[in-house]
Design a protein around this motif. Structure first.
Motif, PDB file in Angstrom:
ATOM      1  N   ILE A  88     -44.683  13.423 -13.961  1.00 19.30           N
ATOM      2  CA  ILE A  88     -44.300  14.297 -15.066  1.00 19.30           C
ATOM      3  C   ILE A  88     -43.788  13.417 -16.213  1.00 19.30           C
ATOM      4  N   GLY A  89     -44.091  13.840 -17.428  1.00 18.19           N
ATOM      5  CA  GLY A  89     -43.607  13.142 -18.617  1.00 18.19           C
ATOM      6  C   GLY A  89     -42.341  13.827 -19.100  1.00 18.19           C
ATOM      7  N   VAL A  90     -41.285  13.043 -19.286  1.00 20.72           N
ATOM      8  CA  VAL A  90     -40.008  13.627 -19.703  1.00 20.72           C
ATOM      9  C   VAL A  90     -39.473  12.982 -20.981  1.00 20.72           C
ATOM     10  N   GLY A  91     -40.387  12.468 -21.823  1.00 25.89           N
ATOM     11  CA  GLY A  91     -39.965  11.871 -23.083  1.00 25.89           C
ATOM     12  C   GLY A  91     -41.054  10.958 -23.600  1.00 25.89           C
ATOM     13  N   GLU A  92     -40.814  10.368 -24.775  1.00 29.05           N
ATOM     14  CA  GLU A  92     -41.851   9.551 -25.403  1.00 29.05           C
ATOM     15  C   GLU A  92     -41.720   8.070 -25.071  1.00 29.05           C
ATOM     16  N   GLY A  93     -40.634   7.702 -24.399  1.00 29.02           N
ATOM     17  CA  GLY A  93     -40.369   6.282 -24.129  1.00 29.02           C
ATOM     18  C   GLY A  93     -41.149   5.729 -22.950  1.00 29.02           C
ATOM     19  N   GLY A 105     -58.146  14.872 -21.093  1.00 29.91           N
ATOM     20  CA  GLY A 105     -57.253  15.962 -21.487  1.00 29.91           C
ATOM     21  C   GLY A 105     -57.418  16.269 -22.965  1.00 29.91           C
ATOM     22  N   VAL A 106     -56.981  17.427 -23.343  1.00 28.53           N
ATOM     23  CA  VAL A 106     -57.069  17.857 -24.734  1.00 28.53           C
ATOM     24  C   VAL A 106     -56.212  16.942 -25.618  1.00 28.53           C
ATOM     25  N   ASN A 107     -56.711  16.646 -26.821  1.00 27.92           N
ATOM     26  CA  ASN A 107     -55.946  15.822 -27.756  1.00 27.92           C
ATOM     27  C   ASN A 107     -54.538  16.373 -27.942  1.00 27.92           C
ATOM     28  N   GLY A 108     -53.577  15.466 -27.943  1.00 25.97           N
ATOM     29  CA  GLY A 108     -52.198  15.872 -28.160  1.00 25.97           C
ATOM     30  C   GLY A 108     -51.441  16.188 -26.885  1.00 25.97           C
ATOM     31  N   THR A 109     -52.136  16.200 -25.752  1.00 22.54           N
ATOM     32  CA  THR A 109     -51.447  16.517 -24.495  1.00 22.54           C
ATOM     33  C   THR A 109     -50.723  15.298 -23.912  1.00 22.54           C
ATOM     34  N   GLY A 110     -50.946  14.128 -24.513  1.00 22.27           N
ATOM     35  CA  GLY A 110     -50.191  12.953 -24.067  1.00 22.27           C
ATOM     36  C   GLY A 110     -50.987  11.909 -23.296  1.00 22.27           C
ATOM     37  N   LYS A 111     -52.294  11.889 -23.490  1.00 20.14           N
ATOM     38  CA  LYS A 111     -53.130  10.900 -22.777  1.00 20.14           C
ATOM     39  C   LYS A 111     -52.675   9.467 -23.059  1.00 20.14           C
ATOM     40  N   THR A 112     -52.682   9.119 -24.353  1.00 23.01           N
ATOM     41  CA  THR A 112     -52.412   7.724 -24.713  1.00 23.01           C
ATOM     42  C   THR A 112     -51.005   7.311 -24.283  1.00 23.01           C
ATOM     43  N   THR A 113     -50.053   8.181 -24.503  1.00 22.45           N
ATOM     44  CA  THR A 113     -48.673   7.877 -24.132  1.00 22.45           C
ATOM     45  C   THR A 113     -48.551   7.699 -22.613  1.00 22.45           C
ATOM     46  N   PHE A 124     -63.016   8.042 -31.484  1.00 21.04           N
ATOM     47  CA  PHE A 124     -63.098   8.986 -32.585  1.00 21.04           C
ATOM     48  C   PHE A 124     -61.882   8.906 -33.508  1.00 21.04           C
ATOM     49  N   ARG A 125     -60.721   8.663 -32.900  1.00 21.04           N
ATOM     50  CA  ARG A 125     -59.481   8.698 -33.675  1.00 21.04           C
ATOM     51  C   ARG A 125     -58.873   7.306 -33.821  1.00 21.04           C
ATOM     52  N   ALA A 126     -58.771   6.854 -35.048  1.00 23.12           N
ATOM     53  CA  ALA A 126     -58.195   5.535 -35.312  1.00 23.12           C
ATOM     54  C   ALA A 126     -56.773   5.445 -34.757  1.00 23.12           C
ATOM     55  N   MET A 158     -48.150  16.306 -15.821  1.00 28.48           N
ATOM     56  CA  MET A 158     -47.611  17.332 -16.714  1.00 28.48           C
ATOM     57  C   MET A 158     -46.650  16.665 -17.682  1.00 28.48           C
ATOM     58  N   THR A 159     -47.007  16.669 -18.968  1.00 27.92           N
ATOM     59  CA  THR A 159     -46.168  15.993 -19.960  1.00 27.92           C
ATOM     60  C   THR A 159     -45.242  16.981 -20.674  1.00 27.92           C
ATOM     61  N   LYS A 160     -44.303  16.408 -21.415  1.00 24.43           N
ATOM     62  CA  LYS A 160     -43.391  17.151 -22.302  1.00 24.43           C
ATOM     63  C   LYS A 160     -42.529  18.159 -21.566  1.00 24.43           C
ATOM     64  N   LEU A 161     -42.200  17.861 -20.327  1.00 24.17           N
ATOM     65  CA  LEU A 161     -41.301  18.750 -19.594  1.00 24.17           C
ATOM     66  C   LEU A 161     -39.865  18.614 -20.084  1.00 24.17           C
ATOM     67  N   ASP A 162     -39.636  17.623 -20.955  1.00 21.08           N
ATOM     68  CA  ASP A 162     -38.294  17.467 -21.525  1.00 21.08           C
ATOM     69  C   ASP A 162     -38.058  18.451 -22.651  1.00 21.08           C
ATOM     70  N   GLY A 163     -39.124  19.030 -23.179  1.00 17.71           N
ATOM     71  CA  GLY A 163     -38.899  19.852 -24.365  1.00 17.71           C
ATOM     72  C   GLY A 163     -39.388  21.271 -24.220  1.00 17.71           C
TER      73      GLY A 163
HETATM   74  P1  GDP Z   1     -53.219  12.283 -26.796  1.00 10.83           P
HETATM   75  O1  GDP Z   1     -53.769  12.821 -28.071  1.00 10.83           O
HETATM   76  O2  GDP Z   1     -53.601  13.152 -25.633  1.00 10.83           O
HETATM   77  O3  GDP Z   1     -53.533  10.848 -26.551  1.00 10.83           O
HETATM   78  O4  GDP Z   1     -51.645  12.440 -26.893  1.00 10.83           O
HETATM   79  P2  GDP Z   1     -50.534  11.351 -27.315  1.00 10.83           P
HETATM   80  O5  GDP Z   1     -50.291  10.413 -26.213  1.00 10.83           O
HETATM   81  O6  GDP Z   1     -50.888  10.772 -28.636  1.00 10.83           O
HETATM   82  O7  GDP Z   1     -49.254  12.279 -27.426  1.00 10.83           O
HETATM   83  C1  GDP Z   1     -49.125  13.284 -28.426  1.00 10.83           C
HETATM   84  C2  GDP Z   1     -47.654  13.376 -28.818  1.00 10.83           C
HETATM   85  O8  GDP Z   1     -46.871  13.822 -27.728  1.00 10.83           O
HETATM   86  C3  GDP Z   1     -47.061  12.032 -29.238  1.00 10.83           C
HETATM   87  O9  GDP Z   1     -46.195  12.251 -30.329  1.00 10.83           O
HETATM   88  C4  GDP Z   1     -46.286  11.599 -28.007  1.00 10.83           C
HETATM   89  O10 GDP Z   1     -45.207  10.756 -28.322  1.00 10.83           O
HETATM   90  C5  GDP Z   1     -45.820  12.923 -27.457  1.00 10.83           C
HETATM   91  N1  GDP Z   1     -45.573  12.909 -25.993  1.00 10.83           N
HETATM   92  C6  GDP Z   1     -46.395  12.485 -24.998  1.00 10.83           C
HETATM   93  N2  GDP Z   1     -45.827  12.670 -23.777  1.00 10.83           N
HETATM   94  C7  GDP Z   1     -44.591  13.199 -23.992  1.00 10.83           C
HETATM   95  C8  GDP Z   1     -43.512  13.641 -23.128  1.00 10.83           C
HETATM   96  O11 GDP Z   1     -43.547  13.579 -21.892  1.00 10.83           O
HETATM   97  N3  GDP Z   1     -42.418  14.157 -23.768  1.00 10.83           N
HETATM   98  C9  GDP Z   1     -42.339  14.265 -25.137  1.00 10.83           C
HETATM   99  N4  GDP Z   1     -41.222  14.803 -25.653  1.00 10.83           N
HETATM  100  N5  GDP Z   1     -43.330  13.882 -25.950  1.00 10.83           N
HETATM  101  C10 GDP Z   1     -44.447  13.350 -25.403  1.00 10.83           C
END
Ligand code: GDP
Length: 299
Positions: free
Chosen positions: A276-281, A105-113, A137-139, A250-255
């Protein structure tokens, strides 16, 4: 469901408010239908889905009085119907060990989380998990993954920044076999700004894996950020072709105020949506349920 409802409240609140405004003291005529279609497009349903839902609404009701509540019920029904075929639980074939999950997935979409949350679910279920830090690539991505490894008691295989990602994946597979893991989850880079390089890297990862295990990766999950709207459609197109994506999160459906994108993606790609991702926890990853989502989005 609590978090999801709260998270989607902005979306549903906005959508249901707009529907109420639209259908107060108004007949279902050409203008109202056009306005309704526009509201759906703004909520990211996409033009085709918006048109289909509008057609369903007008069918047998054109020229009659209709309440906002009735419209919301029809919308919920249509959304549930569209999403039911893609709402599937993630079932891992554990007869192969380790089961390899590649996360793209694109960076920032929530892969690692998402990997961290998924590792938590799997380890809580008694499975042994190894994480491969394939975003060499990213530390920050490697550091994040190590933190999730500690939190979930999972081994993390990482290399120096700039190391060959496919080589890392090879080592991670060896380590997962050595330590007896049930599941190996691999993080990857998502630098869309350098598409050619990204594609070459992902293709090489898949090729290297398949040299070891012909049917690996067994599961290829793509994370999508719900707040990016229609962009998500193109992202699926790209990663599907390069990495053979066979499931979505699908992440970030909480916001977001734009949950309609899931309906557009289901209509176009028909890929299973597992979570679905509904938060960072750590517990903020929920199995995707079409009826709950439809109820939340239609308010
Ligand atoms: P990656 O670059 O694809 O690995 O994305 P990250 O896992 O680093 O996530 C990017 C940002 O989105 C981080 O600040 C995460 O905490 C946040 N994030 C990931 N999933 C969710 C989610 O379901 N809800 C919210 N609110 N934030 C999320």
């Amino acid at each position: 469901l609590q978090r999801l409802s709260a998270g989607l409240a902005r979306s549903s609140g906005q959508l249901s408010g707009q529907i109420t405004d639209l259908f107060t003291k108004r007949k279902l005529d050409e203008d109202t239908l056009q306005d309704f279609e526009d509201v759906l497009i703004q909520a990211d349903f996409g033009p085709e889905t918006a048109m289909r839902i509008t057609d369903r609404l007008s069918d047998g009701r054109f020229g009659k009085d209709i309440t906002g509540e009735a419209v919301r019920n029809i919308l919920a029904e249509e959304v549930e119907k569209a999403l039911t075929p893609v709402a599937r639980p993630l079932e891992l074939d554990l007869s192969v060990k380790p089961h390899v999950i590649l996360v793209v997935g694109v960076n920032g979409t929530g892969k690692t989380t998402t990997i961290g949350k998924l590792a938590a679910k799997l380890t809580q279920g008694g499975l042994k998990v190894t994480l491969g830090a394939g975003d060499t690539f990213r530390a920050a991505a490697v550091e994040q993954l190590k933190i999730w490894g500690e939190r979930t008691g999972s081994a993390v295989v990482a290399k120096a920044i700039g190391a060959d990602a496919a080589g890392l994946v090879y080592e991670a597979y060896d380590e997962a076999v050595r330590n007896g893991s049930d599941v190996l989850i691999i993080d990857t880079a998502g630098r869309l700004q350098n598409k050619t390089e990204l594609m070459a890297e992902l293709e090489k990862i898949v090729r290297v894996l398949q040299k070891r295990v012909p049917d690996a990766p067994h599961t290829v999950l793509q994370t999508l950020d719900a707040t990016t709207g229609q962009n998500a459609l193109n992202q699926v197109e790209i990663f599907r072709n390069v990495a053979g994506v066979n499931g979505l999160v699908m992440t970030k459906l909480d916001g977001t105020a734009r949950g309609g994108i899931l309906v557009a993606i289901a209509a176009k790609h028909r890929l299973p949506v597992y979570f679905i991702g509904v938060g960072e926890g750590i517990d903020d990853l929920e199995p995707f349920k079409a009826n709950e989502f439809a109820a939340a989005i239609a308010g």
